[in-house]
Design a protein around this motif. Structure first.
Motif, short mmCIF file in Angstrom:
data_model
loop_
_atom_site.label_atom_id
_atom_site.label_comp_id
_atom_site.label_asym_id
_atom_site.label_seq_id
_atom_site.Cartn_x
_atom_site.Cartn_y
_atom_site.Cartn_z
N HIS A 172 0.86 -1.18 0.00
CA HIS A 172 0.00 0.00 0.00
C HIS A 172 0.90 1.23 0.00
O HIS A 172 2.06 1.14 0.40
N HIS A 188 4.83 -0.08 0.69
CA HIS A 188 5.45 -1.14 1.50
C HIS A 188 4.41 -2.17 1.92
O HIS A 188 3.21 -1.95 1.81
N GLU A 208 3.76 -5.21 5.24
CA GLU A 208 4.19 -5.63 6.57
C GLU A 208 3.43 -6.89 6.93
O GLU A 208 2.20 -6.89 7.00
N HIS A 231 2.16 5.40 0.58
CA HIS A 231 2.12 6.55 1.50
C HIS A 231 2.68 7.76 0.78
O HIS A 231 3.54 7.64 -0.09
N THR A 242 6.50 6.64 8.47
CA THR A 242 5.92 5.58 9.30
C THR A 242 6.97 5.10 10.29
O THR A 242 8.14 4.93 9.95
MN MN Z 1 1.85 1.61 5.90
#
Ligand code: MN
Length: 299
Positions: free
Chosen positions: A56, A100, A102, A58, A63
């Motif tokens: 997604h 990125h 996660e 940014h 972050t």
């Molecule tokens: Mn993020």
């Protein structure tokens, strides 16, 4: 207590889609968009739910990922691929655009952590994207507490994390009894009660609540019956008006509209995260109304 101090409750928000993890969010809040340049505080877990956040985008922010328990694999459009462990910090600077993913690693049991955002000021928000994995952060100590300094400086300990505004962020361990934490008078601050209730200058703060402390203080007294972990954030009040929507921070509705279009058409701006077979999180539809800046309201 000073004028403007307030306690901010947490709301539960599903993260990363329907099957995602539920997080407790204390920032932003109606009437309180930022604390310093901090604009987002998510507290997740402890949980046995895996974290599965696919690629997604940014823009306009950094972050800050700080696991307390469990391991998270971070991959981004800069080519980074690291496993983040407790005691280590990931700091990703979006500049104009980055993406990125996660994902929790291995056997997930009791995963616990914080995900925070810092707004980039006007002079940096169109800059280059960057990523820092910081496994060795400085430790500060004082009466009744010790802390790992994530961003900025606390009690003489300076984090190597790249910052763009006068700011502080630290994980503080308060010993049972009374702790006195130093604050900067030119900063506003907020303290999150991560693992249980505490009293701050005589005000009870429940587990997961965020206590906002207005500028003008040189310290705060924390009473904890047992040892408690706290998050201290703060900074110079951030006076730029922010338009925040989904994973984007801009200054206008048009900034956000363009970022959304760029993500949906896989523009070069946000790059590509390898290893997911092209899977991404699509942007939700924009609301029917124009997005407007979030403003601070008096307590
Ligand atoms: Mn993020």
């Amino acid at each position: 207590m000073s004028d403007g101090d307030r306690t901010l409750g947490a709301r539960e928000v599903p993260l990363g889609g329907v099957r995602g993890l539920t997080v407790h969010r204390t920032l932003p809040q109606r009437g309180m968009p930022t604390v310093g340049a901090w604009c987002f505080v998510d507290h997740f877990g402890p949980t046995d739910e895996p974290m599965t956040v696919l690629p997604h985008p940014h823009t306009g922010l950094q972050t800050v990922t700080w696991p307390l328990a469990g391991e998270i694999r971070h991959r981004d459009s800069l080519g980074s691929d690291v496993v983040l462990r407790p005691g280590e910090l990931n700091l990703m600077t979006s500049g104009d655009g980055v993406s990125h993913s996660e994902l929790s690693v291995g056997e997930v049991s009791g995963m616990h952590g914080l995900q925070l955002w810092v707004a980039l000021p006007e002079g940096a928000r169109a800059g280059e994207a960057a990523f820092q994995h910081l496994p060795d952060l400085p430790v500060a100590t004082g009466p009744g507490w010790f802390a790992t300094v994530l961003l900025g400086e606390l009690a003489g300990a300076v984090s190597p994390a790249k910052t763009f505004t006068p700011i502080v962020g630290a994980e503080v361990r308060a010993e049972p009894g009374y702790a006195r934490l130093p604050l900067r008078e030119d900063f506003e601050h907020a303290i999150l009660a991560i693992d249980g209730p505490v009293a701050m200058d005589g005000v009870d703060v429940a587990h997961r609540e965020l206590r906002y402390l207005a500028p003008g203080r040189s310290e705060v007294g924390v009473h904890a019956a047992a040892g408690m972990t706290l998050l201290l954030i703060g900074g110079e009040p951030f006076d730029e008006e922010l338009v925040m929507w989904w994973n984007f921070i801009g200054r206008s509705h048009e900034d956000i509209e363009l970022a959304r279009e760029d993500w949906q058409r896989a523009a070069l701006r946000f790059g590509h995260v390898d290893g997911h077979g092209g899977a991404v999180i699509p942007a939700p539809p924009l609301p029917q109304t124009r997005l407007t800046p979030r403003r601070r309201t008096p307590a």
